[in-house]
Design an enzyme around this catalytic site. Structure first.
Site, PDB file in Angstrom:
ATOM      1  CE  LYS A  20     -10.367   8.436  -2.222  1.00 23.05           C
ATOM      2  NZ  LYS A  20      -9.412   7.950  -3.211  1.00 23.05           N
ATOM      3  CB  THR A  42      -6.440   2.388   4.336  1.00 22.26           C
ATOM      4  OG1 THR A  42      -6.626   1.491   3.235  1.00 22.26           O
ATOM      5  CG2 THR A  42      -5.604   1.718   5.405  1.00 22.26           C
ATOM      6  NE  ARG A  67     -17.143   5.966  -2.212  1.00 24.42           N
ATOM      7  CZ  ARG A  67     -16.225   6.187  -3.129  1.00 24.42           C
ATOM      8  NH1 ARG A  67     -16.563   6.325  -4.387  1.00 24.42           N
ATOM      9  NH2 ARG A  67     -14.959   6.255  -2.802  1.00 24.42           N
ATOM     10  CE  LYS A 116     -10.145   1.747  -5.474  1.00 29.74           C
ATOM     11  NZ  LYS A 116     -10.369   0.990  -4.248  1.00 29.74           N
ATOM     12  CB  ALA A 123     -16.006   9.355  -7.899  1.00 27.17           C
ATOM     13  CG  PHE A 156     -12.055   9.807  -8.530  1.00 27.66           C
ATOM     14  CD1 PHE A 156     -11.552   8.514  -8.578  1.00 27.66           C
ATOM     15  CD2 PHE A 156     -13.031  10.142  -9.454  1.00 27.66           C
ATOM     16  CE1 PHE A 156     -12.008   7.590  -9.506  1.00 27.66           C
ATOM     17  CE2 PHE A 156     -13.502   9.210 -10.398  1.00 27.66           C
ATOM     18  CZ  PHE A 156     -12.987   7.946 -10.415  1.00 27.66           C
ATOM     19  CG  PHE A 215       3.483   3.295   1.683  1.00 22.95           C
ATOM     20  CD1 PHE A 215       2.472   4.241   1.849  1.00 22.95           C
ATOM     21  CD2 PHE A 215       3.210   2.165   0.918  1.00 22.95           C
ATOM     22  CE1 PHE A 215       1.224   4.066   1.268  1.00 22.95           C
ATOM     23  CE2 PHE A 215       1.962   1.982   0.330  1.00 22.95           C
ATOM     24  CZ  PHE A 215       0.970   2.926   0.498  1.00 22.95           C
ATOM     25  CD1 TRP A 269      -2.582  -0.736   5.019  1.00 25.94           C
ATOM     26  CD2 TRP A 269      -0.434  -1.069   5.522  1.00 25.94           C
ATOM     27  NE1 TRP A 269      -2.156  -1.830   4.310  1.00 25.94           N
ATOM     28  CE2 TRP A 269      -0.853  -2.058   4.595  1.00 25.94           C
ATOM     29  CE3 TRP A 269       0.890  -1.098   5.987  1.00 25.94           C
ATOM     30  CZ2 TRP A 269       0.013  -3.046   4.120  1.00 25.94           C
ATOM     31  CZ3 TRP A 269       1.748  -2.079   5.513  1.00 25.94           C
ATOM     32  CH2 TRP A 269       1.310  -3.037   4.590  1.00 25.94           C
TER      33      TRP A 269
END
Ligand code: ADP
Ligand code: MG
Length: 553
Positions: free
Chosen positions: A68, A70, A91, A102, A270, A298, A378, A406
């Site tokens: 999200k 990215t 955030r 993570k 979250a 999330f 991807f 990306w």
């Protein structure tokens, strides 16, 4: 493809004053923190909202990743690319996950916010300020008890804990103070991670400094033997805490790899909180830009629902468009493929897993908005797999756009930007909240559980019902509910991927965040202090011979 930090290192950054100029922030309102970061004195800025709010959310997370942040960065850069004045609101990352598993919270590939190392580490000190304000209240509370406890706080009913911005499971449950008379009265307590602090939630929902102080005063720190609450205001900590937070409340300005402005501010968990950046930053952005792109934590069942029912409700905001991020890999996992087999083409698994995507589209539609699907591309994705997602989304009237931000930066998300801008510019959607303020607290919980999680039954125990009723009698009945549930499934079983139906949602416990202004409903296990994995990323983070940080992804 180079790593995130290698790409970051090659970036040519603009002096922050120049970035501010492009964002419409006057020099006088800029409080520089070094060359590439600044706080913004929002008191010197326009307040009238003019921008359209665009929410980026996602399908249910899997270990395959959805990305999200990215995508939020890529979309914001792409909107700039097609000539739209945009501000990105994200955030601030927590140190815990950064050293854990993570990774960073500054996006990835060619869609990142800069300087990513500083953002991921101490940044402008906001989290340290929040930690200090929280622990000041803890210290004053224990000190009050030490000097005679005139408020008659029941030592067994102290609810206020301590915080630290670190994943440290050893501190989850502690007994203290130990060591004798001069140290106080031993009791059970523990530490949470700073992002789980109610102060973080308050900072992110406060309208201004006065509102912040009011909300800090409203925090309940514990109860007396007769169950009446003791407030932070009774401990007389609220004013000094506000002093500690006076700079942290100001949004932070940084830039993307493509030198476009971004406001990074706040970072509530979250699960126990609402998982969005600060209301102050979002409002500031809406007053400065034509489009504001923001992310909620999330999947959409948790992040988007709380964004709408908590943040938009309290802040009087209305999103003009929603972007739902999906990946072929994650949908394959929802379709039953194991992580190690994700690289093999498997359109049937994508089709099976797309039930998760469909469910989230339907859910977002309940708020009056049809999301645009951003398929984060991807290298291993096949054309056939991508086509399956587009076909499934189409059945719900949702556009699904293949995005390569990306790998390519803004150029890879241009089509997404055009479609989203067009949607945002169209007539205001028929935005609605899921439940009204005056619905009973238990009914609010049941509404989210049945409408969004599609539970067959909701089990709220008798003590929990009594507790909710008591809070209603105390005047907290207007609060929205903040659901704490696993992010991996619509149900409370993290293993139930896809789109489960008919499950039971059991509400074990409820907690009142009287300062933040919501009631937390705990469904299943909830973690407020994460642990580190067997091999934490911290083991590979180091300085190289030139003093450059290595290992930050
Ligand atoms: P979220 O915000 O959903 O938690 P992020 O946007 O932070 O996720 O992304 C997590 C990681 O996935 C980042 O390190 C990013 O570099 C990586 N990533 C994102 N998109 C892609 C992609 N298309 N291909 C490969 N890796 C990606
Ligand atoms: Mg993120």
């Amino acid at each position: 493809m180079p790593t995130d930090i290698e790409i970051a290192r090659q970036a040519t950054l603009m002096p922050i004053a120049e970035v501010a100029g492009h964002a419409g922030v006057p020099e006088a309102a800029l409080i520089p923190y070094g060359r590439y970061k600044a706080k913004i004195d929002v008191g010197l800025l326009p307040t009238k909202p003019r921008g359209k709010l665009i929410l980026v959310t996602a399908i249910s997370p899997t270990p395959a990743g959805e990305d999200k942040t990215t995508t939020s960065v890529g979309l914001s850069d792409a909107l700039h690319r097609i000539g739209r004045k945009t501000l990105l609101c994200l955030r601030e990352p927590s140190l815990g996950p950064c050293f854990g598993v993570k990774g960073g919270g500054a996006g990835g590939g060619r869609s990142q916010v800069m300087p990513m190392d500083e953002i991921n580490l101490h940044f402008t000190g906001d989290f340290h300020a929040i930690t200090s304000a929280h622990n000041l209240l803890s210290a004053m509370l224990d000190n009050h008890i030490y000097w005679g406890n005139t408020l008659e706080i029941d030592l067994r009913r102290v609810t206020w804990r301590r915080v630290l911005d670190m994943n440290d499971r050893a501190l989850r449950q502690i007994v203290g103070p130990l060591g004798g008379v001069s140290n106080g009265f031993p009791r059970e307590s523990g530490f949470d991670i700073t992002v789980a602090s109610e102060i973080m939630a308050i900072l992110c929902l406060a309208a201004d400094l006065a509102d912040l102080q009011q909300r800090l005063g409203d925090i309940i720190v514990g109860y007396r033997r007769d169950r009446t609450p003791v407030f932070c205001r009774d401990i007389k900590a609220d004013r000094a805490m506000t002093v500690l937070l006076k700079d942290a409340i100001l949004p932070n300005l940084v830039q993307t790899l493509e030198n476009n402005p971004a406001l990074l501010h706040g970072g509530p968990f979250a699960n126990i909180a609402h998982g969005c950046n600060s209301l102050i930053a979002t409002r500031t952005a809406l007053a400065l830009a034509d489009y504001v792109v923001t992310e909620a934590g999330f999947g959409a069942d948790l992040g988007a629902e709380k964004f709408m029912d908590i943040k938009c409700r309290m802040g009087g905001l209305a999103p003009a468009a929603v972007v739902l991020v999906a990946t072929v890999r994650a949908l394959k996992m929802h379709g039953g493929v194991a992580k190690k087999d994700l690289s093999a083409a498997n359109p049937d698994a994508v089709r099976a897993g797309a039930v998760n995507l469909r469910r989230h589209i339907e859910n977002v539609q309940k708020f009056g908005l049809t999301p645009t699907i951003a398929i984060n591309h991807f290298d291993t994705d096949t054309d056939e797999e991508l086509a399956v997602i587009q076909e499934m989304a189409g059945q719900f009237g949702a556009d699904a756009v293949i995005c390569r931000h990306w790998a390519e930066g803004s150029a890879g998300a241009e089509e997404l930007a055009r479609i989203v801008a067009q949607k945002a510019d169209a007539d205001a959607p028929d935005f609605r909240l899921l439940y009204p303020d005056d619905m009973k607290l238990a009914a609010k919980i049941e509404t989210v559980a049945t409408e969004i999680y599609r539970a067959g039954s909701v089990a709220i125990t008798e003590p929990v019902r009594r507790q909710l009723q008591q809070w209603e009698e105390m005047g907290y009945g207007q609060f929205p509910v903040c659901m704490a549930k696993t992010q991996y499934s619509f149900s409370t079983d993290p293993g139930a991927t896809g789109a489960p139906v008919g499950h039971e949602i059991a509400v074990r416990e409820v907690r009142l965040s009287a300062g933040a202004g919501f009631v937390v409903a705990i469904c299943g296990e909830i973690m407020t202090m994460p642990g580190l994995p067997r091999v934490p990323s911290a083991e590979s983070i180091h300085l190289d011979e030139n003093g450059q940080i290595e290992g930050l992804f």
